[in-house]
Design an enzyme around this catalytic site. Structure first.
Site, PDB file in Angstrom:
ATOM      1  CG  LEU A   1     -51.516  20.453 -67.260  1.00  0.00           C
ATOM      2  CD1 LEU A   1     -51.887  20.584 -68.719  1.00  0.00           C
ATOM      3  CD2 LEU A   1     -50.024  20.280 -67.176  1.00  0.00           C
ATOM      4  CB  CYS A   2     -56.476  20.990 -63.630  1.00  0.00           C
ATOM      5  SG  CYS A   2     -57.667  19.993 -62.773  1.00  0.00           S
TER       6      CYS A   2
END
Length: 150
Positions: A85-86
């Site tokens: 995830l970012c």
């Protein structure tokens, strides 16, 4: 070790003052590996889902941030198929030793409620989010029912 002491304290703090929609437990009695369960918020297409997130703390914590990964599949512009995830605060150049695990978990919950298509890991999902919100919501709900229902 200083890192295990800090991680133990953060885990104790989360047990004593739980975050709404989040439960955390160490994985296989290893204080450096947590499993967080995040509940999809009612106001999001992830409502009704429980998403498992692996949090792996490095020995250098808090000077180096943990690796955080979804182990539950999710349809989201900021999460790729591998569960990566970012999230801004986890990027190595943005990481601060004062950041606590609770802050990271709250940031991920916030991301579930308000995706950030401008910092997407999956461009096609970000495009759908920006240009066809109804289709995005429907697909996210289908993924949630299929992969994140208890």
């Amino acid at each position: 070790m200083a890192s295990s002491k800090r991680i133990t304290k953060e885990l104790t703090d989360l047990a004593n003052e739980p975050l709404q929609g989040v439960t955390v437990e160490p994985k296989e009695d290893n204080i450096y590996k947590w499993i967080a369960k995040l509940e999809g918020q009612a106001s999001s297409p992830y409502a009704g889902g429980t998403f498992l997130v692996d949090v792996d703390f490095p020995i250098e914590y808090p000077f180096k941030g943990p690796k955080v990964k979804f182990s539950t599949r999710i349809f989201h512009p900021n999460v790729d198929e591998g569960g990566n995830l970012c999230v801004g605060i986890l990027k190595s150049e943005a990481w601060k030793p004062s950041t606590k695990a609770a802050t990271i978990l709250l940031s991920i919950l916030q991301l579930l409620e308000e995706p950030n298509p401008d910092d997407a890991l999956v461009a096609s999902i970000a495009d759908m989010y920006n240009n066809d919100r109804a289709k995005f919501n429907k697909t996210a709900q289908e993924y949630t029912k299929k992969y994140a229902s208890a």
